[in-house]
Scaffold this active site. Structure first.
Site, PDB file in Angstrom:
ATOM      1  N   ASP A 137       0.827  -1.074   0.084  1.00 20.87           N
ATOM      2  CA  ASP A 137       0.239   0.177   0.030  1.00 20.87           C
ATOM      3  C   ASP A 137       0.728   1.445   0.367  1.00 20.87           C
ATOM      4  O   ASP A 137       1.509   1.578   0.822  1.00 20.87           O
ATOM      5  CB  ASP A 137      -0.616  -0.220   1.513  1.00 20.87           C
ATOM      6  CG  ASP A 137      -2.276   1.125   1.407  1.00 20.87           C
ATOM      7  OD1 ASP A 137      -1.774   1.635   0.320  1.00 20.87           O
ATOM      8  OD2 ASP A 137      -3.470   0.979   1.236  1.00 20.87           O
ATOM      9  N   ARG A 139       0.047   4.403  -0.423  1.00 21.71           N
ATOM     10  CA  ARG A 139      -0.958   5.637  -0.851  1.00 21.71           C
ATOM     11  C   ARG A 139      -0.385   6.614   0.403  1.00 21.71           C
ATOM     12  O   ARG A 139       0.127   6.198   1.791  1.00 21.71           O
ATOM     13  CB  ARG A 139      -2.677   5.432   0.226  1.00 21.71           C
ATOM     14  CG  ARG A 139      -2.761   4.521  -1.447  1.00 21.71           C
ATOM     15  CD  ARG A 139      -4.923   4.013  -1.475  1.00 21.71           C
ATOM     16  NE  ARG A 139      -4.502   3.399  -0.453  1.00 21.71           N
ATOM     17  CZ  ARG A 139      -6.080   1.941   0.312  1.00 21.71           C
ATOM     18  NH1 ARG A 139      -6.760   2.588  -0.695  1.00 21.71           N
ATOM     19  NH2 ARG A 139      -5.677   1.887   0.792  1.00 21.71           N
TER      20      ARG A 139
END
Ligand SMILES: [Zn+2]
Length: 205
Positions: A137, A139
């Protein structure tokens, strides 16, 4: 890590009404440093230029998923989550959705399609991303925190199943006063994706 100063700076560039099938929103466009994509916010019940105050604002942080959001892909539950969040936010007196243009959890569209091809060979979402050399991930919640700051919002109640989003925003100085779960709709096609989210990415489903 020290609190409260976002590492990214966001300026509001433009704002207009956006009536939607779920209710009335304003769409707010931001500018960032060069190279950052055009993220937007959908704002319900908060007027321009007014600080939101101490009462937590219901917030959904949605990462763009072109295949799910626009094309209705059944490989994930992104569109269901987006629609549920907008419906819920439109029902509450105030609410904000941040739409972050970080496709495929930050790996980009072409790489997401590559990961899908690997999944056709039996890998799950996390394995496929790791196989391509990406962290599970990528993000970055600094962008989300900067957008909230530009909107005058410090206190939020986050709609999410992902504890990482809570930590991510807190790290960037946002007071996450509460967390509301979002229901996921499991289908035969996205079940493995949802199971992987729960088992490997810490989602509370
Ligand atoms: Zn998706």
């Amino acid at each position: 890590m020290s609190m409260s100063v976002p590492t990214v700076h966001a300026n509001i560039v433009s704002r207009a009404k956006l009536p939607t099938r779920w209710g009335e929103f304003d769409i707010v466009a931001f500018s960032f440093q060069p190279g950052e994509p055009e993220h937007v916010a959908l704002v319900h019940g908060l007027s321009a230029g007014t600080a939101a105050g101490p009462e937590p604002v219901p917030l959904r942080v949605h990462s763009e998923c072109l295949t799910g959001d626009a094309f209705g892909s059944l490989r994930c539950d992104c569109r269901d989550q987006l629609e549920m969040a907008l419906a819920e936010l439109a029902r509450t007196p105030r609410g904000v959705l941040l739409y972050l243009r970080q496709e495929g959890r930050g790996i980009g569209l072409a790489n997401k399609v590559r990961a899908y091809a690997l999944q056709e060979q039996g890998l799950d979402t996390v394995e496929a991303n790791l196989h391509l050399g990406f962290d599970d991930d990528l993000r970055d919640y600094g962008v989300a925190a900067a957008m909230l700051q530009a909107l005058g919002i410090e206190h939020v109640s986050l709609m999410t199943n992902n504890p990482r989003k809570v930590w991510g925003l807190r790290q960037h100085g946002i007071d996450v006063a509460g967390r509301q779960p979002l229901k996921a709709i499991a289908t035969a096609l996205n079940r493995r994706y949802l199971d992987t989210k729960a088992a490997k990415s810490g989602h509370l489903l």
